[in-house]
Scaffold this motif. Structure first.
Motif, PDB file in Angstrom:
ATOM      1  N   ASN A 127      -3.528   0.583  -4.306  1.00 36.57           N
ATOM      2  CA  ASN A 127      -4.085   1.617  -5.192  1.00 36.57           C
ATOM      3  C   ASN A 127      -3.583   1.380  -6.608  1.00 36.57           C
ATOM      4  O   ASN A 127      -2.758   0.496  -6.856  1.00 36.57           O
ATOM      5  N   ASN A 128      -4.083   2.177  -7.558  1.00 34.57           N
ATOM      6  CA  ASN A 128      -3.784   1.912  -8.968  1.00 34.57           C
ATOM      7  C   ASN A 128      -2.307   2.077  -9.315  1.00 34.57           C
ATOM      8  O   ASN A 128      -1.782   1.370 -10.169  1.00 34.57           O
ATOM      9  N   ARG A 129      -1.608   2.999  -8.649  1.00 34.67           N
ATOM     10  CA  ARG A 129      -0.191   3.182  -8.948  1.00 34.67           C
ATOM     11  C   ARG A 129       0.621   1.977  -8.485  1.00 34.67           C
ATOM     12  O   ARG A 129       1.555   1.547  -9.168  1.00 34.67           O
ATOM     13  N   VAL A 130       0.268   1.432  -7.329  1.00 33.33           N
ATOM     14  CA  VAL A 130       0.917   0.202  -6.852  1.00 33.33           C
ATOM     15  C   VAL A 130       0.622  -0.953  -7.808  1.00 33.33           C
ATOM     16  O   VAL A 130       1.513  -1.742  -8.159  1.00 33.33           O
ATOM     17  N   THR A 131      -0.622  -1.030  -8.247  1.00 30.98           N
ATOM     18  CA  THR A 131      -1.050  -2.152  -9.081  1.00 30.98           C
ATOM     19  C   THR A 131      -0.252  -2.256 -10.371  1.00 30.98           C
ATOM     20  O   THR A 131       0.118  -3.354 -10.798  1.00 30.98           O
ATOM     21  N   ASP A 149       6.407   4.741  -5.589  1.00 30.46           N
ATOM     22  CA  ASP A 149       7.295   4.741  -6.748  1.00 30.46           C
ATOM     23  C   ASP A 149       7.615   3.304  -7.144  1.00 30.46           C
ATOM     24  O   ASP A 149       7.669   2.398  -6.297  1.00 30.46           O
ATOM     25  N   PRO A 150       7.799   3.051  -8.438  1.00 31.46           N
ATOM     26  CA  PRO A 150       7.975   1.674  -8.924  1.00 31.46           C
ATOM     27  C   PRO A 150       9.108   0.901  -8.251  1.00 31.46           C
ATOM     28  O   PRO A 150       8.969  -0.304  -8.004  1.00 31.46           O
ATOM     29  N   GLY A 151      10.212   1.565  -7.945  1.00 36.32           N
ATOM     30  CA  GLY A 151      11.336   0.865  -7.318  1.00 36.32           C
ATOM     31  C   GLY A 151      10.975   0.281  -5.975  1.00 36.32           C
ATOM     32  O   GLY A 151      11.276  -0.895  -5.681  1.00 36.32           O
ATOM     33  N   ARG A 152      10.328   1.066  -5.135  1.00 31.88           N
ATOM     34  CA  ARG A 152       9.955   0.606  -3.796  1.00 31.88           C
ATOM     35  C   ARG A 152       8.931  -0.523  -3.884  1.00 31.88           C
ATOM     36  O   ARG A 152       9.038  -1.556  -3.200  1.00 31.88           O
ATOM     37  N   VAL A 153       7.925  -0.354  -4.748  1.00 30.57           N
ATOM     38  CA  VAL A 153       6.878  -1.370  -4.882  1.00 30.57           C
ATOM     39  C   VAL A 153       7.454  -2.666  -5.440  1.00 30.57           C
ATOM     40  O   VAL A 153       7.108  -3.761  -4.981  1.00 30.57           O
ATOM     41  N   LEU A 200      -4.187 -11.855  -7.853  1.00 29.15           N
ATOM     42  CA  LEU A 200      -4.117 -10.416  -7.588  1.00 29.15           C
ATOM     43  C   LEU A 200      -5.517  -9.821  -7.512  1.00 29.15           C
ATOM     44  O   LEU A 200      -6.348 -10.061  -8.393  1.00 29.15           O
ATOM     45  N   VAL A 201      -5.755  -9.061  -6.449  1.00 30.51           N
ATOM     46  CA  VAL A 201      -6.924  -8.181  -6.369  1.00 30.51           C
ATOM     47  C   VAL A 201      -6.395  -6.778  -6.106  1.00 30.51           C
ATOM     48  O   VAL A 201      -5.539  -6.585  -5.233  1.00 30.51           O
ATOM     49  N   ALA A 202      -6.875  -5.817  -6.860  1.00 32.29           N
ATOM     50  CA  ALA A 202      -6.374  -4.446  -6.774  1.00 32.29           C
ATOM     51  C   ALA A 202      -7.459  -3.500  -6.269  1.00 32.29           C
ATOM     52  O   ALA A 202      -8.610  -3.611  -6.673  1.00 32.29           O
ATOM     53  N   PHE A 203      -7.067  -2.579  -5.400  1.00 34.14           N
ATOM     54  CA  PHE A 203      -7.994  -1.501  -5.018  1.00 34.14           C
ATOM     55  C   PHE A 203      -7.816  -0.393  -6.044  1.00 34.14           C
ATOM     56  O   PHE A 203      -6.702   0.081  -6.272  1.00 34.14           O
ATOM     57  N   ASP A 204      -8.916   0.033  -6.640  1.00 38.10           N
ATOM     58  CA  ASP A 204      -8.992   1.005  -7.749  1.00 38.10           C
ATOM     59  C   ASP A 204      -8.974   0.248  -9.067  1.00 38.10           C
ATOM     60  O   ASP A 204      -8.125  -0.630  -9.286  1.00 38.10           O
ATOM     61  N   ASP A 205      -9.882   0.630  -9.935  1.00 38.11           N
ATOM     62  CA  ASP A 205      -9.874   0.081 -11.287  1.00 38.11           C
ATOM     63  C   ASP A 205      -8.809   0.823 -12.084  1.00 38.11           C
ATOM     64  O   ASP A 205      -8.354   1.907 -11.704  1.00 38.11           O
ATOM     65  N   LEU A 206      -8.394   0.245 -13.183  1.00 37.03           N
ATOM     66  CA  LEU A 206      -7.411   0.913 -14.023  1.00 37.03           C
ATOM     67  C   LEU A 206      -7.688   0.589 -15.484  1.00 37.03           C
ATOM     68  O   LEU A 206      -8.283  -0.443 -15.810  1.00 37.03           O
ATOM     69  N   GLU A 207      -7.268   1.506 -16.341  1.00 38.54           N
ATOM     70  CA  GLU A 207      -7.528   1.368 -17.764  1.00 38.54           C
ATOM     71  C   GLU A 207      -6.880   0.091 -18.299  1.00 38.54           C
ATOM     72  O   GLU A 207      -5.756  -0.251 -17.929  1.00 38.54           O
ATOM     73  N   LEU A 208      -7.611  -0.604 -19.165  1.00 41.48           N
ATOM     74  CA  LEU A 208      -7.166  -1.835 -19.823  1.00 41.48           C
ATOM     75  C   LEU A 208      -7.063  -3.027 -18.876  1.00 41.48           C
ATOM     76  O   LEU A 208      -6.553  -4.086 -19.277  1.00 41.48           O
ATOM     77  N   ALA A 209      -7.549  -2.897 -17.651  1.00 42.03           N
ATOM     78  CA  ALA A 209      -7.470  -4.014 -16.694  1.00 42.03           C
ATOM     79  C   ALA A 209      -8.221  -5.236 -17.205  1.00 42.03           C
ATOM     80  O   ALA A 209      -7.850  -6.375 -16.906  1.00 42.03           O
ATOM     81  N   GLY A 230       0.798  -1.222   0.000  1.00 44.22           N
ATOM     82  CA  GLY A 230       0.000   0.000   0.000  1.00 44.22           C
ATOM     83  C   GLY A 230       0.826   1.264   0.000  1.00 44.22           C
ATOM     84  O   GLY A 230       2.060   1.242  -0.084  1.00 44.22           O
ATOM     85  N   ASP A 231       0.125   2.374   0.112  1.00 44.22           N
ATOM     86  CA  ASP A 231       0.722   3.709   0.099  1.00 44.22           C
ATOM     87  C   ASP A 231       1.283   4.053   1.478  1.00 44.22           C
ATOM     88  O   ASP A 231       1.302   3.219   2.387  1.00 44.22           O
TER      89      ASP A 231
END
Length: 349
Positions: free
Chosen positions: A263-267, A238-242, A283-292, A201-202
């Motif tokens: 959240n979508n950025r983590v996903t 940020d992608p590196g940490r995730v 995988l289950v993600a909180f927040d929808d995202l484009e092209l999911a 998470g964030d």
């Protein structure tokens, strides 16, 4: 002798910043200032011929009414401010559009800006909007102390907080059910046989991240599954940490078999990491995202209705301005679990 600074001149010879005034319109039309004022404000008492001459002068000069004087007379600017956390976050696109649609329906202009997740910048931006005499503020807060807004609220600035509650003041807020949504998403993974479920998470100081972590813990407790510290990682998105967090959870003698992303950025980063794995991980993600829905498998998500959040907040704001609200309220909108395949994968071992 120093030269007098000259105004910039455009290609057509127009001097920028030298806007035509009512006096200019009156001189061109050959009428008095009061007559121009009546035409501009749609007031009666002007003959059709005179109105035509004034309108022709307005069109020829490119005159636009100065609303500043109207603000002084009416005490309202017909404008509201929207303080977002991050303009690049796709979650805020439909939210901002919904706020703007409600504002437009009330004849108001929306002015927005981004705090870039910086509490000091949030305060600076909110107070700058107040200094420009907006009638109200819709704020996605970056900080946790909003006492700086108390004088503005007492002065009549309508204020609604969105996505996260206000800190240390009593104010309207419109939120998603972050706890309930996360709890449902993790319970969905448990129902498909998973017991080693990771959570990424964030920042933990952020209300939404803390509530989603709480929902994760509650679902695991409901299932009687003890949570290991190694299964949880909160921090910058940020992608590196995730990536590091996901790779650590997916390695070792007893790796997680499923991930709940906060959240979508983590996903986005988690999807990239999972694509590199030799085994399939749910995988289950909180927040929808484009092209999911186009990925293989499609990404199962806990979706928020960002447009409904923005619309509800803006409507609440204008109800405050109309004087129809009495006490601040906390409004939580439900989330929706959308199954697409990634959350229905069974444990690989």
């Amino acid at each position: 002798m120093p030269e007098t600074p000259r105004r910039p001149v455009g290609l057509s010879g127009t001097r920028y910043g030298n806007r035509p005034t009512m006096k200019d319109v009156a001189a061109r039309a050959g009428v008095g200032l009061k007559t121009v004022s009546r035409v501009v404000n749609g007031e009666p008492g002007v003959t059709p011929e005179t109105e035509r001459r004034v309108q022709e002068a307005i069109d020829a000069l490119g005159f636009r009414r100065n609303d500043s004087a109207r603000v002084l007379r009416k005490g309202r600017t017909a404008s509201i401010g929207l303080v977002l956390e991050d303009l690049a976050d796709p979650f805020y696109g439909p939210l901002s559009r919904a706020v703007e649609e409600v504002a437009r329906a009330h004849g108001a202009l929306l002015i927005n800006g981004s705090s870039a997740e910086d509490p000091d910048r949030e305060q600076e931006l909110a107070l700058a909007l107040c200094a420009r005499r907006v009638d109200g503020l819709v704020i996605i807060p970056a900080g946790d102390d909003h006492r700086y807004l108390e004088p503005e609220i007492k002065a009549g600035v309508a204020t609604v907080f969105v996505d996260r509650p206000a800190g240390r003041i009593d104010a309207d807020c419109v939120l998603s059910d972050n706890f309930g949504g996360a709890r449902e998403g993790v319970a969905h993974l448990v129902a498909h046989g998973h017991r080693r479920i990771g959570f990424i998470g964030d920042m933990p100081r952020i209300h939404t991240a803390a509530e989603r972590l709480r929902g994760y813990r509650a679902a695991m407790e409901d299932a009687g599954i003890p949570v290991e510290d190694a299964w949880m990682s909160l921090g910058a998105t940020d992608p590196g940490r995730v990536r590091r967090a996901a790779e650590e959870m997916l390695s070792g003698p007893a790796p997680v078999t499923a991930v709940f992303s906060g959240n979508n950025r983590v996903t986005v980063t988690v999807i990239r990491v999972l694509a590199e794995q030799a085994r399939r991980v749910a995988l289950v993600a909180f927040d929808d995202l484009e092209l999911a829905d186009l990925l293989q498998p499609g990404v199962t998500v806990v979706a928020q209705d960002a447009a409904a959040i923005g619309r509800t907040a803006a409507e609440r704001l204008f109800q405050q301005l109309d004087g129809t609200l009495v006490a601040p309220e906390r409004i939580e909108l439900p989330t929706r679990l959308i199954t697409r395949g990634s959350g229905e994968l069974p444990p690989a071992d």
